[in-house]
Design an enzyme around this catalytic site. Structure first.
Site, PDB file in Angstrom:
ATOM      1  N   HIS A   8       0.828  -1.208   0.000  1.00  0.00           N
ATOM      2  CA  HIS A   8       0.000   0.000   0.000  1.00  0.00           C
ATOM      3  C   HIS A   8       0.858   1.252   0.000  1.00  0.00           C
ATOM      4  CE1 HIS A   8       0.460  -0.558   4.461  1.00  0.00           C
ATOM      5  NE2 HIS A   8       0.573   0.766   4.445  1.00  0.00           N
ATOM      6  N   HIS A  94       3.961   7.368   3.375  1.00  0.00           N
ATOM      7  CA  HIS A  94       4.901   6.253   3.299  1.00  0.00           C
ATOM      8  C   HIS A  94       4.495   5.265   2.211  1.00  0.00           C
ATOM      9  CE1 HIS A  94       1.744   4.535   5.961  1.00  0.00           C
ATOM     10  NE2 HIS A  94       2.110   3.375   5.427  1.00  0.00           N
ATOM     11  N   GLU A 143       7.512   1.378   5.177  1.00  0.00           N
ATOM     12  CA  GLU A 143       6.963   0.389   6.093  1.00  0.00           C
ATOM     13  C   GLU A 143       7.277  -0.989   5.521  1.00  0.00           C
ATOM     14  OE1 GLU A 143       2.646  -1.007   7.970  1.00  0.00           O
ATOM     15  OE2 GLU A 143       2.721   0.703   6.615  1.00  0.00           O
TER      16      GLU A 143
END
Length: 152
Positions: A8, A94, A143
């Protein structure tokens, strides 16, 4: 470290209702999933990106299963609140990549001298995550997420 699937892109939003309306009405999204993280003070909605059909009718997308993660802070004490204070309109926060083994990935990043931010913890997908400092990742807060198992 082998690059895993892009899971994502995290986007901080000042108003979740407006953000959902944008993704639904402008971008045509039809699938949304709430995944709040109260321990981090975050309201999260994942927006599924659609697959596209080729002229032969076969589904095709270079990023099947990729999501947009809409993030709204629930209080002023979160790191996301600080991001929103600097960027009142919100914006990209992010990117998130999957790995098959979170502990091995963390050990490899640390062995390379990358700054891992905080402990490994359970993220919005219900699987272990950690973040790597943007100064060690080409300017992008990254992440790392253990690939979700069936049902997550």
């Amino acid at each position: 470290m082998k690059l895993g699937r892009l899971n994502h892109i995290g986007v901080v939003v000042p108003d979740m209702d407006q953000a959902v309306a944008f993704w639904r009405d402008v971008m045509g999204a039809t699938s949304f999933h709430e995944a709040d993280v109260p321990q981090d003070g975050l309201h999260i909605i994942f927006v599924d990106t659609p697959t596209h059909s080729t002229s032969s009718g076969q589904a095709h997308s270079g990023m099947d299963g990729t999501q947009m993660e809409l993030i709204q802070p629930l209080n002023e004490e979160t790191a996301v609140s600080a991001f929103l204070a600097k960027n009142p309109a919100g914006g990209q926060h992010h990117v998130c990549f999957e790995v098959p083994d979170i502990e091995a990935a963390r050990a490899e990043f640390e062995a390379q001298g990358k700054r891992v931010l905080g402990p490994t913890r359970i993220g919005a997908h219900g699987t272990p995550i950690f973040f790597v400092h943007p100064k060690d990742m080409g300017g992008i807060l990254t992440e790392i997420l253990e690939t979700p198992k069936e049902g997550h």
